[in-house]
Design a protein around this motif. Structure first.
Motif, PDB file in Angstrom:
ATOM      1  N   ALA A  52       0.828  -1.205   0.000  1.00  0.00           N
ATOM      2  CA  ALA A  52       0.000   0.000   0.000  1.00  0.00           C
ATOM      3  C   ALA A  52       0.867   1.260   0.000  1.00  0.00           C
ATOM      4  O   ALA A  52       0.554   2.236  -0.690  1.00  0.00           O
ATOM      5  CB  ALA A  52      -0.947  -0.006   1.193  1.00  0.00           C
ATOM      6  N   LYS A  53       1.958   1.233   0.743  1.00  0.00           N
ATOM      7  CA  LYS A  53       2.849   2.398   0.782  1.00  0.00           C
ATOM      8  C   LYS A  53       3.473   2.670  -0.594  1.00  0.00           C
ATOM      9  O   LYS A  53       3.656   3.822  -0.970  1.00  0.00           O
ATOM     10  CB  LYS A  53       3.910   2.217   1.851  1.00  0.00           C
ATOM     11  N   LEU A  54       3.772   1.608  -1.321  1.00  0.00           N
ATOM     12  CA  LEU A  54       4.286   1.805  -2.681  1.00  0.00           C
ATOM     13  C   LEU A  54       3.172   2.337  -3.580  1.00  0.00           C
ATOM     14  O   LEU A  54       3.374   3.304  -4.319  1.00  0.00           O
ATOM     15  CB  LEU A  54       4.840   0.493  -3.239  1.00  0.00           C
ATOM     16  N   PHE A  55       1.993   1.734  -3.516  1.00  0.00           N
ATOM     17  CA  PHE A  55       0.879   2.171  -4.355  1.00  0.00           C
ATOM     18  C   PHE A  55       0.517   3.632  -4.098  1.00  0.00           C
ATOM     19  O   PHE A  55       0.134   4.354  -5.019  1.00  0.00           O
ATOM     20  CB  PHE A  55      -0.362   1.303  -4.114  1.00  0.00           C
ATOM     21  N   GLU A  56       0.630   4.073  -2.838  1.00  0.00           N
ATOM     22  CA  GLU A  56       0.264   5.450  -2.471  1.00  0.00           C
ATOM     23  C   GLU A  56       1.096   6.494  -3.208  1.00  0.00           C
ATOM     24  O   GLU A  56       0.690   7.652  -3.297  1.00  0.00           O
ATOM     25  CB  GLU A  56       0.417   5.659  -0.966  1.00  0.00           C
ATOM     26  N   LYS A  57       2.230   6.110  -3.726  1.00  0.00           N
ATOM     27  CA  LYS A  57       3.083   7.045  -4.465  1.00  0.00           C
ATOM     28  C   LYS A  57       2.504   7.390  -5.832  1.00  0.00           C
ATOM     29  O   LYS A  57       2.931   8.358  -6.446  1.00  0.00           O
ATOM     30  CB  LYS A  57       4.487   6.458  -4.634  1.00  0.00           C
ATOM     31  N   ALA A  58       1.539   6.598  -6.287  1.00  0.00           N
ATOM     32  CA  ALA A  58       0.984   6.775  -7.628  1.00  0.00           C
ATOM     33  C   ALA A  58      -0.358   7.496  -7.594  1.00  0.00           C
ATOM     34  O   ALA A  58      -1.191   7.218  -6.736  1.00  0.00           O
ATOM     35  CB  ALA A  58       0.808   5.413  -8.295  1.00  0.00           C
ATOM     36  N   PRO A  59      -0.580   8.388  -8.539  1.00  0.00           N
ATOM     37  CA  PRO A  59      -1.893   9.023  -8.652  1.00  0.00           C
ATOM     38  C   PRO A  59      -2.963   7.974  -8.956  1.00  0.00           C
ATOM     39  O   PRO A  59      -2.710   7.005  -9.669  1.00  0.00           O
ATOM     40  CB  PRO A  59      -1.743   9.975  -9.839  1.00  0.00           C
ATOM     41  N   GLY A  60      -4.137   8.162  -8.391  1.00  0.00           N
ATOM     42  CA  GLY A  60      -5.266   7.298  -8.699  1.00  0.00           C
ATOM     43  C   GLY A  60      -5.432   6.095  -7.797  1.00  0.00           C
ATOM     44  O   GLY A  60      -6.417   5.366  -7.918  1.00  0.00           O
TER      45      GLY A  60
END
Length: 100
Positions: free
Chosen positions: A30-38
């Protein structure tokens, strides 16, 4: 409309807590995904029966947002996947879904 990606996992016995820390809505993925818009969040579903499958649901604003994440963060994604090798145990991609 929300784009959802569902995975199922069966972590190795004794590594369930480590799995939960890595795959929860506040975990490493989730922390990695949070770096991406959307990115709209991750839900981790714990099985009600011992040795059954765990599920993750990763939500994105659209499939295009997820594809942009893959393109922009592919190196980090593969690195984290390698780092967490063995934590997930058995894993299968269930599918991509659209949610109202």
């Amino acid at each position: 409309m929300t784009h959802a990606r569902v995975w199922r996992f069966r972590p190795p016995s004794g590594r369930e807590q480590e799995f939960e820390q890595a795959y929860s809505g506040t975990g490493h993925w989730a922390k990695l995904f949070e770096k991406a818009p959307g990115y709209r969040g991750t839900v981790l579903l714990r099985p009600s029966r011992l040795d059954d499958w765990w599920l993750t649901i990763d939500r994105w604003e659209s499939e295009e947002h997820f594809k942009a994440f893959e393109r922009d963060f592919g190196v980090q994604y593969r690195g984290l996947d390698q780092e967490l090798e063995g934590v997930a145990g058995d894993e299968d991609f269930v599918g991509a879904f659209e949610e109202d």
